[in-house]
Design a protein around this motif. Structure first.
Motif, PDB file in Angstrom:
ATOM      1  N   TRP A  46     -19.201  -1.961 -61.540  1.00 27.38           N
ATOM      2  CA  TRP A  46     -18.832  -1.959 -60.035  1.00 27.38           C
ATOM      3  C   TRP A  46     -19.819  -2.358 -59.125  1.00 27.38           C
ATOM      4  CZ3 TRP A  46     -14.007  -1.467 -59.474  1.00 27.38           C
ATOM      5  CH2 TRP A  46     -13.150  -0.810 -60.298  1.00 27.38           C
ATOM      6  N   MET A  48     -20.484  -4.142 -54.756  1.00 22.75           N
ATOM      7  CA  MET A  48     -19.963  -4.533 -53.505  1.00 22.75           C
ATOM      8  C   MET A  48     -20.377  -5.680 -52.838  1.00 22.75           C
ATOM      9  SD  MET A  48     -19.674  -1.631 -50.440  1.00 22.75           S
ATOM     10  CE  MET A  48     -18.495  -0.715 -51.286  1.00 22.75           C
ATOM     11  N   CYS A  61     -16.270   2.973 -41.386  1.00 21.57           N
ATOM     12  CA  CYS A  61     -16.967   3.094 -42.587  1.00 21.57           C
ATOM     13  C   CYS A  61     -17.572   4.495 -42.684  1.00 21.57           C
ATOM     14  CB  CYS A  61     -17.802   2.013 -43.139  1.00 21.57           C
ATOM     15  SG  CYS A  61     -19.054   1.366 -42.107  1.00 21.57           S
ATOM     16  N   THR A  78     -23.337   6.020 -46.061  1.00 25.30           N
ATOM     17  CA  THR A  78     -23.432   4.669 -45.651  1.00 25.30           C
ATOM     18  C   THR A  78     -23.702   4.744 -44.158  1.00 25.30           C
ATOM     19  OG1 THR A  78     -22.057   2.555 -45.510  1.00 25.30           O
ATOM     20  CG2 THR A  78     -20.950   4.700 -45.277  1.00 25.30           C
ATOM     21  N   PHE A 183     -19.870   5.423 -54.624  1.00 35.23           N
ATOM     22  CA  PHE A 183     -19.219   4.418 -54.562  1.00 35.23           C
ATOM     23  C   PHE A 183     -17.839   5.022 -54.695  1.00 35.23           C
ATOM     24  CE2 PHE A 183     -20.456  -0.121 -55.942  1.00 35.23           C
ATOM     25  CZ  PHE A 183     -20.857  -0.529 -54.630  1.00 35.23           C
ATOM     26  N   THR A 193      -9.592   1.865 -53.633  1.00 40.72           N
ATOM     27  CA  THR A 193     -10.988   1.319 -53.496  1.00 40.72           C
ATOM     28  C   THR A 193     -11.613   2.322 -52.747  1.00 40.72           C
ATOM     29  OG1 THR A 193     -11.931  -0.337 -52.161  1.00 40.72           O
ATOM     30  CG2 THR A 193     -10.154   0.498 -50.975  1.00 40.72           C
ATOM     31  N   THR A 194     -12.966   2.248 -52.436  1.00 40.95           N
ATOM     32  CA  THR A 194     -14.042   3.106 -51.662  1.00 40.95           C
ATOM     33  C   THR A 194     -13.246   3.588 -50.285  1.00 40.95           C
ATOM     34  OG1 THR A 194     -15.255   1.627 -50.615  1.00 40.95           O
ATOM     35  CG2 THR A 194     -15.743   2.432 -52.939  1.00 40.95           C
ATOM     36  N   CYS A 197     -14.456   0.866 -47.814  1.00 36.86           N
ATOM     37  CA  CYS A 197     -13.859  -0.508 -47.837  1.00 36.86           C
ATOM     38  C   CYS A 197     -12.303  -0.185 -47.334  1.00 36.86           C
ATOM     39  CB  CYS A 197     -13.691  -1.016 -49.168  1.00 36.86           C
ATOM     40  SG  CYS A 197     -15.461  -1.348 -49.978  1.00 36.86           S
ATOM     41  N   ARG A 205     -16.526  -5.358 -45.897  1.00 33.33           N
ATOM     42  CA  ARG A 205     -17.145  -5.010 -47.299  1.00 33.33           C
ATOM     43  C   ARG A 205     -15.974  -4.780 -48.096  1.00 33.33           C
ATOM     44  NH1 ARG A 205     -19.859   0.810 -46.871  1.00 33.33           N
ATOM     45  NH2 ARG A 205     -20.798   0.418 -44.821  1.00 33.33           N
ATOM     46  N   LEU A 207     -15.221  -3.518 -52.089  1.00 36.06           N
ATOM     47  CA  LEU A 207     -15.338  -3.256 -53.542  1.00 36.06           C
ATOM     48  C   LEU A 207     -15.249  -4.394 -54.746  1.00 36.06           C
ATOM     49  CD1 LEU A 207     -16.199  -0.694 -55.461  1.00 36.06           C
ATOM     50  CD2 LEU A 207     -13.741  -0.568 -55.839  1.00 36.06           C
ATOM     51  N   VAL A 239     -25.171  -4.535 -54.514  1.00 35.61           N
ATOM     52  CA  VAL A 239     -24.624  -4.837 -53.295  1.00 35.61           C
ATOM     53  C   VAL A 239     -24.955  -5.928 -52.586  1.00 35.61           C
ATOM     54  CG1 VAL A 239     -24.469  -3.810 -50.849  1.00 35.61           C
ATOM     55  CG2 VAL A 239     -24.196  -2.256 -52.711  1.00 35.61           C
TER      56      VAL A 239
END
Lengths: 249, 171
Positions: A46, A48, A61, A78, A183, A193-194, A197, A205, A207, A239
Protein backbone atom coordinates in the motif's frame (compact mmCIF):
# COMPACT_ATOMS: atom_id res chain seq x y z
CA UNK A 1 27.22 -42.53 40.36
CA UNK A 2 29.63 -43.12 37.55
CA UNK A 3 29.22 -41.77 34.06
CA UNK A 4 31.78 -41.49 31.31
CA UNK A 5 32.70 -38.08 29.91
CA UNK A 6 31.46 -39.23 26.49
CA UNK A 7 28.06 -40.23 27.91
CA UNK A 8 27.76 -37.01 29.91
CA UNK A 9 28.44 -34.83 26.89
CA UNK A 10 26.17 -36.75 24.54
CA UNK A 11 23.30 -36.88 27.09
CA UNK A 12 23.50 -33.18 27.90
CA UNK A 13 23.70 -32.38 24.18
CA UNK A 14 20.49 -34.29 23.55
CA UNK A 15 18.79 -32.55 26.48
CA UNK A 16 19.83 -29.13 25.19
CA UNK A 17 18.37 -29.88 21.79
CA UNK A 18 15.15 -31.42 23.09
CA UNK A 19 14.39 -28.93 25.88
CA UNK A 20 13.24 -26.05 23.64
CA UNK A 21 11.11 -28.42 21.57
CA UNK A 22 9.32 -29.56 24.70
CA UNK A 23 9.02 -26.12 26.29
CA UNK A 24 7.78 -24.01 23.36
CA UNK A 25 4.33 -24.95 22.03
CA UNK A 26 3.90 -24.80 18.27
CA UNK A 27 2.42 -21.38 17.27
CA UNK A 28 -1.10 -21.54 15.82
CA UNK A 29 -1.31 -21.20 12.03
CA UNK A 30 -2.51 -17.85 10.73
CA UNK A 31 -2.09 -18.15 6.97
CA UNK A 32 -5.35 -20.08 6.74
CA UNK A 33 -7.23 -17.37 8.66
CA UNK A 34 -6.11 -14.72 6.19
CA UNK A 35 -7.16 -16.91 3.30
CA UNK A 36 -10.56 -17.38 4.91
CA UNK A 37 -11.07 -13.62 5.07
CA UNK A 38 -10.22 -13.42 1.36
CA UNK A 39 -7.29 -11.09 1.86
CA UNK A 40 -3.71 -12.05 1.11
CA UNK A 41 -1.25 -9.43 2.46
CA UNK A 42 1.57 -10.78 0.32
CA UNK A 43 -0.25 -9.61 -2.83
CA UNK A 44 -0.43 -5.93 -1.83
CA UNK A 45 1.93 -3.08 -1.06
CA UNK A 46 0.00 0.00 0.00
CA UNK A 47 1.05 3.53 -0.83
CA UNK A 48 -0.63 6.87 -1.54
CA UNK A 49 -0.51 9.37 -4.38
CA UNK A 50 -1.15 13.03 -3.51
CA UNK A 51 -1.53 15.72 -6.16
CA UNK A 52 -0.81 19.17 -4.69
CA UNK A 53 -2.42 20.83 -7.73
CA UNK A 54 -5.76 19.25 -6.85
CA UNK A 55 -5.96 20.03 -3.12
CA UNK A 56 -8.40 22.84 -2.30
CA UNK A 57 -7.93 22.75 1.48
CA UNK A 58 -11.58 21.94 2.20
CA UNK A 59 -10.75 19.73 5.19
CA UNK A 60 -13.02 16.87 4.07
CA UNK A 61 -10.18 14.37 4.57
CA UNK A 62 -9.49 15.54 8.12
CA UNK A 63 -13.14 15.27 9.12
CA UNK A 64 -13.58 11.92 7.38
CA UNK A 65 -10.55 10.49 9.18
CA UNK A 66 -11.92 11.76 12.47
CA UNK A 67 -15.32 10.17 11.84
CA UNK A 68 -13.92 6.89 10.57
CA UNK A 69 -11.27 6.37 13.23
CA UNK A 70 -12.65 8.21 16.23
CA UNK A 71 -9.64 10.52 16.36
CA UNK A 72 -9.75 12.59 19.57
CA UNK A 73 -10.31 16.35 19.23
CA UNK A 74 -7.09 18.30 18.79
CA UNK A 75 -5.17 15.31 17.38
CA UNK A 76 -4.77 14.42 13.73
CA UNK A 77 -3.92 11.33 11.72
CA UNK A 78 -4.09 13.47 8.62
CA UNK A 79 -4.11 17.24 8.30
CA UNK A 80 -3.71 20.01 5.73
CA UNK A 81 -1.14 22.81 5.71
CA UNK A 82 -1.39 26.02 3.73
CA UNK A 83 1.93 27.31 2.44
CA UNK A 84 2.59 30.90 1.47
CA UNK A 85 6.02 31.41 -0.06
CA UNK A 86 7.05 35.01 -0.71
CA UNK A 87 9.36 35.78 -3.60
CA UNK A 88 12.75 34.17 -3.42
CA UNK A 89 12.57 33.37 0.29
CA UNK A 90 12.03 29.63 -0.09
CA UNK A 91 13.54 28.96 3.32
CA UNK A 92 10.90 30.79 5.35
CA UNK A 93 7.44 29.97 4.06
CA UNK A 94 4.42 30.95 6.11
CA UNK A 95 2.72 27.70 7.08
CA UNK A 96 -0.65 27.51 8.77
CA UNK A 97 -2.96 24.69 9.70
CA UNK A 98 -5.82 26.01 11.86
CA UNK A 99 -7.26 22.99 13.72
CA UNK A 100 -5.48 20.74 11.23
CA UNK A 101 -7.52 22.32 8.44
CA UNK A 102 -10.56 20.28 9.53
CA UNK A 103 -12.88 23.26 9.01
CA UNK A 104 -11.10 24.56 5.94
CA UNK A 105 -9.07 27.75 5.90
CA UNK A 106 -9.99 31.43 6.09
CA UNK A 107 -9.91 32.63 2.46
CA UNK A 108 -6.61 34.12 1.45
CA UNK A 109 -6.21 36.92 -1.07
CA UNK A 110 -2.46 37.18 -1.25
CA UNK A 111 -1.46 37.94 -4.81
CA UNK A 112 2.24 38.39 -3.99
CA UNK A 113 2.94 34.96 -2.57
CA UNK A 114 3.00 31.50 -4.08
CA UNK A 115 0.27 29.63 -2.23
CA UNK A 116 -0.81 26.02 -2.11
CA UNK A 117 -2.25 23.37 0.18
CA UNK A 118 -0.31 20.30 1.31
CA UNK A 119 -2.20 17.33 2.76
CA UNK A 120 -0.09 15.44 5.29
CA UNK A 121 -0.47 11.88 6.48
CA UNK A 122 1.72 9.07 7.79
CA UNK A 123 4.21 8.39 5.00
CA UNK A 124 4.16 4.62 5.63
CA UNK A 125 7.96 4.52 5.29
CA UNK A 126 9.63 1.33 4.13
CA UNK A 127 12.49 2.10 6.52
CA UNK A 128 10.45 3.57 9.36
CA UNK A 129 12.37 5.33 12.13
CA UNK A 130 9.38 4.74 14.41
CA UNK A 131 9.54 0.98 13.93
CA UNK A 132 13.29 0.94 14.49
CA UNK A 133 13.10 2.67 17.87
CA UNK A 134 10.14 0.79 19.37
CA UNK A 135 11.65 -1.13 22.30
CA UNK A 136 8.93 -3.80 22.50
CA UNK A 137 7.80 -4.46 18.92
CA UNK A 138 4.46 -2.69 19.38
CA UNK A 139 4.80 -0.73 16.15
CA UNK A 140 5.68 -2.63 13.03
CA UNK A 141 5.66 -2.86 9.26
CA UNK A 142 2.80 -5.07 8.15
CA UNK A 143 3.54 -7.59 5.36
CA UNK A 144 1.60 -5.31 2.96
CA UNK A 145 3.63 -2.20 3.77
CA UNK A 146 1.54 -0.36 6.36
CA UNK A 147 3.10 0.85 9.60
CA UNK A 148 0.71 -0.21 12.36
CA UNK A 149 0.52 -0.05 16.16
CA UNK A 150 -0.40 -2.99 18.40
CA UNK A 151 -2.50 -1.08 20.92
CA UNK A 152 -2.49 -3.92 23.44
CA UNK A 153 1.31 -4.11 23.42
CA UNK A 154 2.32 -0.41 23.30
CA UNK A 155 3.86 0.94 26.50
CA UNK A 156 3.26 4.59 25.60
CA UNK A 157 6.98 5.36 25.95
CA UNK A 158 6.86 8.01 23.16
CA UNK A 159 10.15 6.94 21.51
CA UNK A 160 8.37 6.63 18.17
CA UNK A 161 6.63 9.99 18.58
CA UNK A 162 10.07 11.58 18.78
CA UNK A 163 11.54 9.42 16.04
CA UNK A 164 8.94 10.20 13.35
CA UNK A 165 10.45 12.95 11.16
CA UNK A 166 6.98 13.89 9.90
CA UNK A 167 5.22 14.40 13.23
CA UNK A 168 2.57 11.83 12.38
CA UNK A 169 2.21 10.22 15.80
CA UNK A 170 0.53 11.26 19.03
CA UNK A 171 -0.27 9.74 22.39
CA UNK A 172 -3.99 8.99 22.58
CA UNK A 173 -5.32 10.98 25.53
CA UNK A 174 -7.71 8.20 26.58
CA UNK A 175 -5.65 5.07 26.00
CA UNK A 176 -2.22 6.58 26.78
CA UNK A 177 -0.73 4.53 23.96
CA UNK A 178 0.55 5.81 20.65
CA UNK A 179 -1.86 6.36 17.79
CA UNK A 180 -1.35 7.13 14.11
CA UNK A 181 -2.75 6.75 10.62
CA UNK A 182 -3.34 3.09 9.77
CA UNK A 183 -4.10 3.80 6.09
CA UNK A 184 -7.56 2.64 7.26
CA UNK A 185 -6.19 -0.90 7.42
CA UNK A 186 -9.66 -2.21 8.35
CA UNK A 187 -11.01 -0.69 5.11
CA UNK A 188 -8.28 -1.40 2.58
CA UNK A 189 -8.16 -5.07 3.58
CA UNK A 190 -11.90 -5.24 2.76
CA UNK A 191 -11.51 -3.77 -0.70
CA UNK A 192 -12.50 -0.22 0.27
CA UNK A 193 -10.34 2.88 -0.05
CA UNK A 194 -9.25 4.97 2.95
CA UNK A 195 -11.79 7.33 4.51
CA UNK A 196 -9.75 10.40 3.48
CA UNK A 197 -9.55 9.26 -0.14
CA UNK A 198 -13.27 8.39 -0.15
CA UNK A 199 -14.18 11.88 1.08
CA UNK A 200 -11.72 13.90 -1.04
CA UNK A 201 -13.93 15.78 -3.55
CA UNK A 202 -11.17 16.57 -6.07
CA UNK A 203 -9.24 13.29 -6.08
CA UNK A 204 -6.19 15.04 -4.63
CA UNK A 205 -5.29 11.85 -2.84
CA UNK A 206 -5.61 8.26 -3.95
CA UNK A 207 -4.80 5.02 -2.21
CA UNK A 208 -2.38 2.97 -4.32
CA UNK A 209 -1.29 -0.64 -4.45
CA UNK A 210 2.28 -0.82 -5.76
CA UNK A 211 1.95 -4.56 -6.38
CA UNK A 212 -1.10 -4.18 -8.62
CA UNK A 213 0.15 -3.67 -12.19
CA UNK A 214 -3.18 -2.07 -13.18
CA UNK A 215 -3.12 0.50 -10.37
CA UNK A 216 -3.10 4.15 -11.60
CA UNK A 217 -0.13 4.80 -9.29
CA UNK A 218 2.24 3.56 -11.99
CA UNK A 219 0.91 6.13 -14.47
CA UNK A 220 0.95 8.76 -11.72
CA UNK A 221 4.64 8.08 -10.99
CA UNK A 222 5.47 8.02 -14.70
CA UNK A 223 3.82 11.25 -15.88
CA UNK A 224 4.25 13.53 -12.85
CA UNK A 225 7.22 15.23 -11.25
CA UNK A 226 7.03 13.17 -8.07
CA UNK A 227 8.72 13.73 -4.77
CA UNK A 228 8.49 12.41 -1.22
CA UNK A 229 8.77 14.42 2.00
CA UNK A 230 12.25 14.65 3.58
CA UNK A 231 14.03 12.20 1.27
CA UNK A 232 17.31 13.02 3.07
CA UNK A 233 15.97 11.13 6.09
CA UNK A 234 16.26 7.94 4.01
CA UNK A 235 12.90 6.69 5.26
CA UNK A 236 11.80 5.48 1.81
CA UNK A 237 8.39 7.09 2.25
CA UNK A 238 5.49 5.63 0.27
CA UNK A 239 3.34 8.75 0.12
CA UNK A 240 4.20 10.24 -3.27
CA UNK A 241 3.53 13.92 -3.98
CA UNK A 242 3.06 15.37 -7.43
CA UNK A 243 4.02 19.05 -7.87
CA UNK A 244 5.55 19.27 -4.40
CA UNK A 245 7.31 22.60 -3.85
CA UNK A 246 10.82 22.68 -2.43
CA UNK A 247 9.63 24.92 0.42
CA UNK A 248 7.58 22.09 1.92
CA UNK A 249 9.11 20.46 4.99
CA UNK B 1 50.42 -51.59 50.51
CA UNK B 2 53.80 -50.49 51.89
CA UNK B 3 53.08 -46.86 51.21
CA UNK B 4 52.56 -44.47 54.13
CA UNK B 5 48.95 -43.34 54.33
CA UNK B 6 49.66 -39.63 54.12
CA UNK B 7 47.13 -37.14 52.68
CA UNK B 8 49.30 -36.53 49.62
CA UNK B 9 49.55 -40.25 49.01
CA UNK B 10 45.81 -40.76 49.17
CA UNK B 11 45.22 -37.92 46.69
CA UNK B 12 47.77 -39.37 44.30
CA UNK B 13 46.07 -42.74 44.54
CA UNK B 14 42.68 -41.19 43.88
CA UNK B 15 44.05 -39.28 40.89
CA UNK B 16 45.44 -42.49 39.50
CA UNK B 17 42.07 -44.12 39.93
CA UNK B 18 40.31 -41.16 38.25
CA UNK B 19 42.51 -41.53 35.23
CA UNK B 20 41.44 -45.09 34.66
CA UNK B 21 39.36 -45.10 31.46
CA UNK B 22 35.61 -45.68 32.08
CA UNK B 23 35.85 -44.51 35.68
CA UNK B 24 35.23 -40.77 36.30
CA UNK B 25 35.52 -40.26 40.01
CA UNK B 26 35.06 -36.47 39.97
CA UNK B 27 32.18 -36.59 37.48
CA UNK B 28 30.03 -34.71 40.02
CA UNK B 29 32.01 -31.55 39.27
CA UNK B 30 30.77 -31.74 35.69
CA UNK B 31 27.28 -33.01 36.33
CA UNK B 32 26.33 -30.43 38.96
CA UNK B 33 27.06 -27.32 36.82
CA UNK B 34 25.51 -29.07 33.82
CA UNK B 35 22.30 -29.68 35.79
CA UNK B 36 22.29 -26.10 37.05
CA UNK B 37 22.76 -24.82 33.48
CA UNK B 38 20.02 -27.03 32.11
CA UNK B 39 17.60 -26.05 34.89
CA UNK B 40 18.38 -22.40 34.24
CA UNK B 41 17.80 -22.88 30.52
CA UNK B 42 14.51 -24.69 31.15
CA UNK B 43 13.44 -21.89 33.52
CA UNK B 44 14.32 -19.31 30.84
CA UNK B 45 12.20 -21.17 28.30
CA UNK B 46 9.27 -21.46 30.72
CA UNK B 47 9.36 -17.75 31.59
CA UNK B 48 9.78 -16.85 27.93
CA UNK B 49 6.82 -19.03 26.98
CA UNK B 50 4.67 -17.37 29.63
CA UNK B 51 5.72 -13.76 28.91
CA UNK B 52 6.03 -13.61 25.11
CA UNK B 53 2.57 -13.41 23.45
CA UNK B 54 1.42 -16.37 21.36
CA UNK B 55 1.94 -15.02 17.85
CA UNK B 56 4.92 -12.79 18.55
CA UNK B 57 7.69 -13.28 15.99
CA UNK B 58 5.54 -15.23 13.57
CA UNK B 59 5.69 -12.57 10.86
CA UNK B 60 8.34 -10.27 12.34
CA UNK B 61 9.23 -8.55 15.57
CA UNK B 62 5.59 -8.02 16.52
CA UNK B 63 2.42 -9.86 17.52
CA UNK B 64 1.01 -11.26 14.28
CA UNK B 65 -2.49 -11.51 15.80
CA UNK B 66 -2.64 -7.72 16.07
CA UNK B 67 -3.11 -7.51 12.29
CA UNK B 68 -6.45 -9.30 12.61
CA UNK B 69 -7.36 -7.24 15.67
CA UNK B 70 -6.79 -4.00 13.75
CA UNK B 71 -8.92 -5.34 10.90
CA UNK B 72 -11.85 -5.88 13.27
CA UNK B 73 -12.69 -2.16 13.31
CA UNK B 74 -16.00 -1.50 11.54
CA UNK B 75 -15.90 1.02 8.64
CA UNK B 76 -17.95 4.20 9.11
CA UNK B 77 -17.87 5.18 5.42
CA UNK B 78 -19.75 2.63 3.34
CA UNK B 79 -18.06 3.38 0.02
CA UNK B 80 -19.45 4.63 -3.27
CA UNK B 81 -20.55 1.20 -4.50
CA UNK B 82 -22.84 0.70 -1.51
CA UNK B 83 -24.53 4.10 -2.02
CA UNK B 84 -24.99 3.45 -5.74
CA UNK B 85 -26.48 0.04 -4.95
CA UNK B 86 -29.71 1.64 -3.64
CA UNK B 87 -29.64 5.23 -4.94
CA UNK B 88 -29.21 4.38 -8.63
CA UNK B 89 -31.27 7.34 -9.87
CA UNK B 90 -29.28 10.11 -8.26
CA UNK B 91 -26.05 8.26 -9.02
CA UNK B 92 -26.92 8.37 -12.71
CA UNK B 93 -27.73 12.10 -12.53
CA UNK B 94 -24.43 12.78 -10.79
CA UNK B 95 -22.47 10.68 -13.30
CA UNK B 96 -23.22 13.14 -16.13
CA UNK B 97 -22.35 16.30 -14.18
CA UNK B 98 -19.34 18.18 -12.91
CA UNK B 99 -19.60 16.46 -9.54
CA UNK B 100 -19.27 12.98 -11.04
CA UNK B 101 -15.98 12.33 -9.22
CA UNK B 102 -17.28 13.54 -5.86
CA UNK B 103 -18.28 10.56 -3.73
CA UNK B 104 -21.72 10.64 -2.09
CA UNK B 105 -20.18 10.50 1.37
CA UNK B 106 -17.95 13.50 0.66
CA UNK B 107 -21.03 15.68 1.22
CA UNK B 108 -23.51 13.38 2.96
CA UNK B 109 -21.03 12.03 5.50
CA UNK B 110 -20.30 8.51 6.76
CA UNK B 111 -23.15 6.20 5.77
CA UNK B 112 -22.24 2.65 6.80
CA UNK B 113 -24.79 2.69 9.64
CA UNK B 114 -27.46 4.05 7.29
CA UNK B 115 -26.63 1.35 4.73
CA UNK B 116 -26.91 -1.36 7.39
CA UNK B 117 -30.36 -0.16 8.50
CA UNK B 118 -31.73 2.42 6.03
CA UNK B 119 -35.07 2.85 7.78
CA UNK B 120 -33.75 3.43 11.28
CA UNK B 121 -30.62 5.50 10.55
CA UNK B 122 -31.32 8.58 8.41
CA UNK B 123 -28.92 11.31 7.37
CA UNK B 124 -29.27 14.68 9.03
CA UNK B 125 -30.35 17.39 6.58
CA UNK B 126 -27.36 19.15 4.99
CA UNK B 127 -26.48 22.82 5.21
CA UNK B 128 -26.12 23.16 1.45
CA UNK B 129 -24.78 26.73 1.43
CA UNK B 130 -22.02 25.89 3.91
CA UNK B 131 -21.16 22.74 1.95
CA UNK B 132 -20.84 24.62 -1.33
CA UNK B 133 -18.78 27.37 0.29
CA UNK B 134 -16.53 24.80 1.98
CA UNK B 135 -15.11 23.95 -1.42
CA UNK B 136 -16.01 26.81 -3.77
CA UNK B 137 -15.38 29.94 -1.66
CA UNK B 138 -12.73 32.08 -3.35
CA UNK B 139 -9.25 31.57 -1.94
CA UNK B 140 -6.05 32.52 -3.71
CA UNK B 141 -4.34 29.40 -2.31
CA UNK B 142 -6.71 27.09 -4.19
CA UNK B 143 -5.55 25.83 -7.57
CA UNK B 144 -6.55 28.15 -10.44
CA UNK B 145 -8.44 25.45 -12.38
CA UNK B 146 -10.91 25.01 -9.51
CA UNK B 147 -14.24 26.94 -9.75
CA UNK B 148 -14.34 29.58 -7.01
CA UNK B 149 -16.71 32.43 -6.19
CA UNK B 150 -17.00 35.09 -3.52
CA UNK B 151 -20.35 33.80 -2.33
CA UNK B 152 -21.64 37.11 -0.93
CA UNK B 153 -21.09 39.00 -4.14
CA UNK B 154 -21.94 35.98 -6.36
CA UNK B 155 -25.37 35.14 -4.96
CA UNK B 156 -26.26 38.15 -2.87
CA UNK B 157 -27.29 35.86 -0.04
CA UNK B 158 -29.52 33.57 -2.12
CA UNK B 159 -29.02 29.87 -1.40
CA UNK B 160 -26.79 28.10 -3.95
CA UNK B 161 -29.39 25.45 -4.75
CA UNK B 162 -31.86 28.06 -6.04
CA UNK B 163 -29.71 28.16 -9.22
CA UNK B 164 -27.42 25.13 -9.02
CA UNK B 165 -28.53 21.55 -8.55
CA UNK B 166 -25.89 20.07 -6.22
CA UNK B 167 -25.95 16.59 -7.79
CA UNK B 168 -25.48 18.03 -11.29
CA UNK B 169 -24.43 21.66 -11.05
CA UNK B 170 -24.76 23.80 -14.18
CA UNK B 171 -22.91 27.05 -14.57
Amino acid sequence: MTISRRDLLSQSGKLLILAPVAAVPAPPRRASEDAAAGYDPSRHRWAMAIDIDKCIGCGNCVRACEQENDVPAGFFRTWIERYQVSGADQEHPKVESPDGGRNGFPPSSNSNAKEFYVPKICNQCSESPCVQVCPVGATFDSPDGVVLVDQSYCLGCRYCVHACPYGCRYIHPGRHTVDKCTFCYHRITRGLTTACCEACPTGARALADLKDPRDPIHEFLRVNKVHVLKPHMATRAKVFYASLDGAVR
Amino acid sequence: MGRPATGRGRRAAADEEACVPGKLKHAGHLIRPAVVLLLGFALFLLVRGAVVPATFGELGHYRAASLDEIRQQAPAFAGQAVCAGCHAGVTAVRASGKHRAVACEACHGPSARHAADPAAVRHAPLDVVALCAGCHEKDSAKPKWFRQVESKEHSGGAPCQSCHQPHKPEF
